[in-house]
Design an enzyme around this catalytic site. Sequence first.
Site, PDB file in Angstrom:
ATOM      1  N   TYR A  68      32.717  39.343  50.817  1.00  0.00           N
ATOM      2  CA  TYR A  68      33.559  40.047  49.851  1.00  0.00           C
ATOM      3  C   TYR A  68      33.593  41.530  50.225  1.00  0.00           C
ATOM      4  O   TYR A  68      32.620  42.051  50.768  1.00  0.00           O
ATOM      5  CB  TYR A  68      32.996  39.859  48.436  1.00  0.00           C
ATOM      6  CG  TYR A  68      34.047  39.742  47.358  1.00  0.00           C
ATOM      7  CD1 TYR A  68      34.954  38.693  47.366  1.00  0.00           C
ATOM      8  CD2 TYR A  68      34.143  40.676  46.329  1.00  0.00           C
ATOM      9  CE1 TYR A  68      35.915  38.572  46.380  1.00  0.00           C
ATOM     10  CE2 TYR A  68      35.100  40.560  45.340  1.00  0.00           C
ATOM     11  CZ  TYR A  68      35.991  39.505  45.374  1.00  0.00           C
ATOM     12  OH  TYR A  68      36.949  39.385  44.404  1.00  0.00           O
ATOM     13  N   ILE A 169      42.040  27.306  36.649  1.00  0.00           N
ATOM     14  CA  ILE A 169      42.094  27.959  35.340  1.00  0.00           C
ATOM     15  C   ILE A 169      43.253  28.942  35.283  1.00  0.00           C
ATOM     16  O   ILE A 169      43.973  29.020  34.279  1.00  0.00           O
ATOM     17  CB  ILE A 169      40.756  28.646  35.011  1.00  0.00           C
ATOM     18  CG1 ILE A 169      39.697  27.591  34.688  1.00  0.00           C
ATOM     19  CG2 ILE A 169      40.916  29.596  33.819  1.00  0.00           C
ATOM     20  CD1 ILE A 169      38.361  28.145  34.250  1.00  0.00           C
ATOM     21  N   ARG A 190      48.220  19.218  44.759  1.00  0.00           N
ATOM     22  CA  ARG A 190      47.896  18.491  45.975  1.00  0.00           C
ATOM     23  C   ARG A 190      48.098  16.981  45.768  1.00  0.00           C
ATOM     24  O   ARG A 190      47.999  16.481  44.652  1.00  0.00           O
ATOM     25  CB  ARG A 190      46.454  18.762  46.397  1.00  0.00           C
ATOM     26  CG  ARG A 190      46.233  20.161  46.941  1.00  0.00           C
ATOM     27  CD  ARG A 190      44.783  20.373  47.317  1.00  0.00           C
ATOM     28  NE  ARG A 190      43.910  20.352  46.146  1.00  0.00           N
ATOM     29  CZ  ARG A 190      42.586  20.491  46.202  1.00  0.00           C
ATOM     30  NH1 ARG A 190      41.984  20.626  47.370  1.00  0.00           N
ATOM     31  NH2 ARG A 190      41.870  20.479  45.101  1.00  0.00           N
ATOM     32  N   ASP A 191      48.337  16.275  46.862  1.00  0.00           N
ATOM     33  CA  ASP A 191      48.442  14.811  46.810  1.00  0.00           C
ATOM     34  C   ASP A 191      47.046  14.217  46.682  1.00  0.00           C
ATOM     35  O   ASP A 191      46.191  14.416  47.554  1.00  0.00           O
ATOM     36  CB  ASP A 191      49.118  14.293  48.079  1.00  0.00           C
ATOM     37  CG  ASP A 191      50.601  14.584  48.087  1.00  0.00           C
ATOM     38  OD1 ASP A 191      51.349  13.764  47.529  1.00  0.00           O
ATOM     39  OD2 ASP A 191      51.003  15.626  48.640  1.00  0.00           O
ATOM     40  N   TYR A 259      47.302  35.564  45.337  1.00  0.00           N
ATOM     41  CA  TYR A 259      46.048  36.030  44.727  1.00  0.00           C
ATOM     42  C   TYR A 259      44.839  35.234  45.201  1.00  0.00           C
ATOM     43  O   TYR A 259      43.725  35.415  44.701  1.00  0.00           O
ATOM     44  CB  TYR A 259      46.152  35.988  43.197  1.00  0.00           C
ATOM     45  CG  TYR A 259      46.294  34.619  42.590  1.00  0.00           C
ATOM     46  CD1 TYR A 259      45.189  33.947  42.074  1.00  0.00           C
ATOM     47  CD2 TYR A 259      47.531  33.988  42.501  1.00  0.00           C
ATOM     48  CE1 TYR A 259      45.312  32.691  41.497  1.00  0.00           C
ATOM     49  CE2 TYR A 259      47.664  32.740  41.931  1.00  0.00           C
ATOM     50  CZ  TYR A 259      46.550  32.088  41.433  1.00  0.00           C
ATOM     51  OH  TYR A 259      46.667  30.843  40.873  1.00  0.00           O
ATOM     52  N   GLY A 260      45.054  34.343  46.173  1.00  0.00           N
ATOM     53  CA  GLY A 260      43.957  33.560  46.719  1.00  0.00           C
ATOM     54  C   GLY A 260      44.407  32.840  47.969  1.00  0.00           C
ATOM     55  O   GLY A 260      45.590  32.843  48.323  1.00  0.00           O
ATOM     56  N   GLY A 261      43.441  32.215  48.650  1.00  0.00           N
ATOM     57  CA  GLY A 261      43.755  31.494  49.879  1.00  0.00           C
ATOM     58  C   GLY A 261      42.849  30.301  50.061  1.00  0.00           C
ATOM     59  O   GLY A 261      42.092  30.221  51.028  1.00  0.00           O
ATOM     60  N   TRP A 285      44.763  41.513  43.482  1.00  0.00           N
ATOM     61  CA  TRP A 285      43.310  41.416  43.378  1.00  0.00           C
ATOM     62  C   TRP A 285      42.926  42.136  42.093  1.00  0.00           C
ATOM     63  O   TRP A 285      42.981  43.353  42.013  1.00  0.00           O
ATOM     64  CB  TRP A 285      42.641  42.050  44.596  1.00  0.00           C
ATOM     65  CG  TRP A 285      41.148  41.929  44.621  1.00  0.00           C
ATOM     66  CD1 TRP A 285      40.389  40.961  44.055  1.00  0.00           C
ATOM     67  CD2 TRP A 285      40.233  42.822  45.277  1.00  0.00           C
ATOM     68  NE1 TRP A 285      39.053  41.181  44.301  1.00  0.00           N
ATOM     69  CE2 TRP A 285      38.934  42.311  45.052  1.00  0.00           C
ATOM     70  CE3 TRP A 285      40.374  43.982  46.029  1.00  0.00           C
ATOM     71  CZ2 TRP A 285      37.782  42.943  45.551  1.00  0.00           C
ATOM     72  CZ3 TRP A 285      39.239  44.602  46.528  1.00  0.00           C
ATOM     73  CH2 TRP A 285      37.961  44.081  46.289  1.00  0.00           C
ATOM     74  N   LYS A 340      35.647  24.199  36.717  1.00  0.00           N
ATOM     75  CA  LYS A 340      34.865  25.432  36.667  1.00  0.00           C
ATOM     76  C   LYS A 340      33.487  25.132  36.101  1.00  0.00           C
ATOM     77  O   LYS A 340      33.356  24.491  35.062  1.00  0.00           O
ATOM     78  CB  LYS A 340      35.584  26.454  35.801  1.00  0.00           C
ATOM     79  CG  LYS A 340      34.821  27.759  35.576  1.00  0.00           C
ATOM     80  CD  LYS A 340      34.816  28.621  36.818  1.00  0.00           C
ATOM     81  CE  LYS A 340      36.188  29.145  37.097  1.00  0.00           C
ATOM     82  NZ  LYS A 340      36.244  29.994  38.321  1.00  0.00           N
TER      83      LYS A 340
END
Length: 345
Positions: A68, A169, A190-191, A259-261, A285, A340
């Site tokens: 990070y 979330i 996703r499948d 906002y993510g990968g 971010w 989560k």
Amino acid sequence: MSSQQSHFPAATMSPPSMAAVYDKFGPIDTVIRLTEIPPVEISEKDVCVKMLAAPINPADINRIEGVYPNGPALPAVGGGEGVGEVHSVGSAVKAFSPGDLVIRSPFVPGAWQTYIAEEEGFWHKIHKNTPVEFAATVSVNPVSALRMLNEFVTLKPGDSIVQNGATSIVGQCVIQLARLNGIHSINIIRDKPESDEVKEKLIKLGADKVFTESELDVQRIKTLLGDTPQPILGLNCVGGNAATLVVKFLKQGGTMVTYGGMSKEPVTVSTSNFIFKDITLKGFWLQEWKLDKTIYRDWIDYLLDLTRAGLLKYEFETVSFEDFHTALEKAMGKHGSQKKQVLIF
């Protein structure tokens, strides 16, 4: 030496705390350990809080792994957000009382411990009837959903948005917040063998359209929309092909926010989408998205008002803090869990 002795009041101390501590960066399941932290002095402006719940977020794991951007000084206690109950206050504290329900400032490591003593400005008092699992998880993912819906384009009732990662979330909150504001949501998942069940859950939350990635392997993707208008805003937390699918849905002049990968694959956009659709790409971010503390807390209060009214909900799994390593394994995708993980102290 005078026979008279000076007597000073004994310092107020916090209780000893059990904490998840790490001394070096590395694989989280090997570098972190549960250990007892001795009591600390509570100054006149400090609030000592008994933690009740704290989630395990991907950013918490990445921070401990050392990948990070802003790692803490070591040794450190893990965890970035959480909720607790005021245990005791310093002599100069007026805004808090024992028993108050409070949220800690997010993004500051240290949530994974049973007692925390910090200056009173670190804490935000919330309504005492708030379910602790939602209070513990509100300040990162739901706030991100709210901010992204308000920050990048001006959405009005009847508009549409498209997103991948719809079961996260953030994704669940986007669906519900969009519906509350009269905005259509198109959702990509996703499948998986249970895709039909997932679709049903998201539609019950308020999703207008839900597609698996394989269902979008068609020449003219917008023919799947029916009467739903093409979206002007897209949200991407996956990357790779899932990001490409978001771009395909966007209308002329649309914006995709990443906002993510989760796939760890790059975001690629065709030249024709840039030239002929005038697509804009943005990044988000939350930690570095500057926001006045008062406004930030107003947004938290707004979201928690919705949860208490039953208008905002999302799935999580609660685990005892003593079972920390089990929760950690689930948070890392082991044992087949996708929910989560929320630690209960």
